[in-house]
Scaffold this motif. Structure first.
Motif, PDB file in Angstrom:
ATOM      1  N   ARG A 115       0.800  -1.121  -0.019  1.00 34.33           N
ATOM      2  CA  ARG A 115      -0.175  -0.093   0.021  1.00 34.33           C
ATOM      3  C   ARG A 115       0.837   1.231  -0.024  1.00 34.33           C
ATOM      4  O   ARG A 115       1.984   1.210   0.704  1.00 34.33           O
ATOM      5  N   PRO A 144      -6.758  -9.572  -7.104  1.00 34.72           N
ATOM      6  CA  PRO A 144      -6.634  -8.066  -7.273  1.00 34.72           C
ATOM      7  C   PRO A 144      -5.362  -7.564  -7.820  1.00 34.72           C
ATOM      8  O   PRO A 144      -4.262  -8.195  -7.411  1.00 34.72           O
ATOM      9  N   ARG A 147      -5.976  -1.354  -6.365  1.00 34.13           N
ATOM     10  CA  ARG A 147      -7.191  -0.721  -5.801  1.00 34.13           C
ATOM     11  C   ARG A 147      -6.735   0.871  -5.487  1.00 34.13           C
ATOM     12  O   ARG A 147      -5.655   0.951  -5.194  1.00 34.13           O
ATOM     13  N   LEU A 149      -8.065   3.788  -3.329  1.00 34.98           N
ATOM     14  CA  LEU A 149      -9.105   4.184  -2.012  1.00 34.98           C
ATOM     15  C   LEU A 149      -8.962   5.820  -1.506  1.00 34.98           C
ATOM     16  O   LEU A 149      -7.673   6.414  -1.952  1.00 34.98           O
ATOM     17  N   ARG A 155     -13.473   2.626  -1.525  1.00 36.17           N
ATOM     18  CA  ARG A 155     -13.269   2.303  -2.518  1.00 36.17           C
ATOM     19  C   ARG A 155     -13.628   3.085  -3.600  1.00 36.17           C
ATOM     20  O   ARG A 155     -14.744   3.235  -3.857  1.00 36.17           O
ATOM     21  N   SER A 158     -11.574  -0.563  -8.122  1.00 40.24           N
ATOM     22  CA  SER A 158     -10.733  -2.019  -8.012  1.00 40.24           C
ATOM     23  C   SER A 158     -10.631  -2.503  -9.140  1.00 40.24           C
ATOM     24  O   SER A 158     -11.593  -2.907 -10.074  1.00 40.24           O
ATOM     25  N   TYR A 160      -9.256  -6.444 -11.015  1.00 34.15           N
ATOM     26  CA  TYR A 160      -8.905  -7.413 -10.748  1.00 34.15           C
ATOM     27  C   TYR A 160      -9.000  -8.652 -11.875  1.00 34.15           C
ATOM     28  O   TYR A 160      -9.963  -8.270 -12.627  1.00 34.15           O
ATOM     29  N   ASP A 173     -16.360  -0.384  -8.456  1.00 30.58           N
ATOM     30  CA  ASP A 173     -16.224   0.774  -7.542  1.00 30.58           C
ATOM     31  C   ASP A 173     -16.821   0.370  -6.268  1.00 30.58           C
ATOM     32  O   ASP A 173     -16.972   1.429  -5.533  1.00 30.58           O
ATOM     33  N   ARG A 177     -20.269  -3.781 -10.480  1.00 31.42           N
ATOM     34  CA  ARG A 177     -19.017  -4.363 -11.231  1.00 31.42           C
ATOM     35  C   ARG A 177     -19.506  -4.443 -12.665  1.00 31.42           C
ATOM     36  O   ARG A 177     -20.356  -4.672 -12.907  1.00 31.42           O
TER      37      ARG A 177
END
Length: 211
Positions: A115, A144, A147, A149, A155, A158, A160, A173, A177
């Motif tokens: 992160r 994933p 992402r 944030l 979030r 994202s 994936y 979001d 999806r």
């Protein structure tokens, strides 16, 4: 020696006509008001530095991943769960010498996350990421990739890779999806580019794969 060209020297212009075999010249004075030096651009609204100023400009990216140093110190946090691992390895890079490898098996409590938290508020952002998925888990799960944030953990987006779906890339979001046209085969490098621009309370996100 070479004479500097300024208001005291003037500028000499030479020209030649090969057909007429004539040489011509003219002297032009360099007079007029001095040209002011460029001023520093003011910051843009929302905390984003002006073009050419601050991190993320042509001078360099916001995040220097630090992989070439062989560690993850540039990242805000690196976390992993049961039987999982995050490491910087020489055979995990697409172009440079080192890259980050995140490993999490298909067991309860397994996860691996790197992160980065931005030090200042930004009104726009661009992310470039080279990645590959070496193996996938059971059908119904996903891997994933990226992402984004908000500071309070909400979030925004994202991205994936869905397991057992021929490498299909999905985007969400948090509330809805959708499947994209992008596919990434296992053990194959891909390039992901994400741009996000905030306009008031709305954030517009564009994603491209190998574009």
């Amino acid at each position: 020696g070479k004479q500097p060209i300024d208001g005291t020297s003037g500028l000499l212009i030479l020209a030649a006509d090969d057909d007429a075999q004539v040489y011509m010249h003219a002297a032009l004075p360099l007079t007029g008001a001095p040209v002011p030096k460029p001023s520093v651009a003011a910051p843009l609204p929302g905390g984003l530095p002006a073009p050419g100023e601050g991190p993320g400009s042509a001078a360099g990216p916001i995040l220097d991943d630090g992989f070439e140093r062989g560690d993850t110190r540039a990242w805000t946090s690196v976390e992993f769960g049961d039987q999982s691992a995050v490491s910087v390895e020489a055979d995990a890079a697409r172009t440079d010498r080192f890259g980050m490898r995140l490993f999490a098996p298909n067991v309860p409590g397994a996860f691996a996350v790197a992160r980065y938290s931005f030090p200042t508020t930004r009104s726009s952002l661009r992310v470039d990421l080279d990645f590959q998925v070496l193996s996938e888990g059971a059908s119904g799960g996903n891997t994933p990739i990226l992402r984004l944030l908000t500071p309070d953990g909400k979030r925004l987006v994202s991205i994936y890779r869905q397991n057992a779906s021929a490498g299909r890339i999905w985007i969400t979001d948090g509330s809805s999806r959708s499947s994209t046209l992008g596919r990434v085969e296992l053990q194959t490098w891909a390039h992901l580019e994400l741009t996000a621009v905030r306009d008031g309370d709305v954030v517009q996100v564009n994603v491209s794969l190998d574009g």
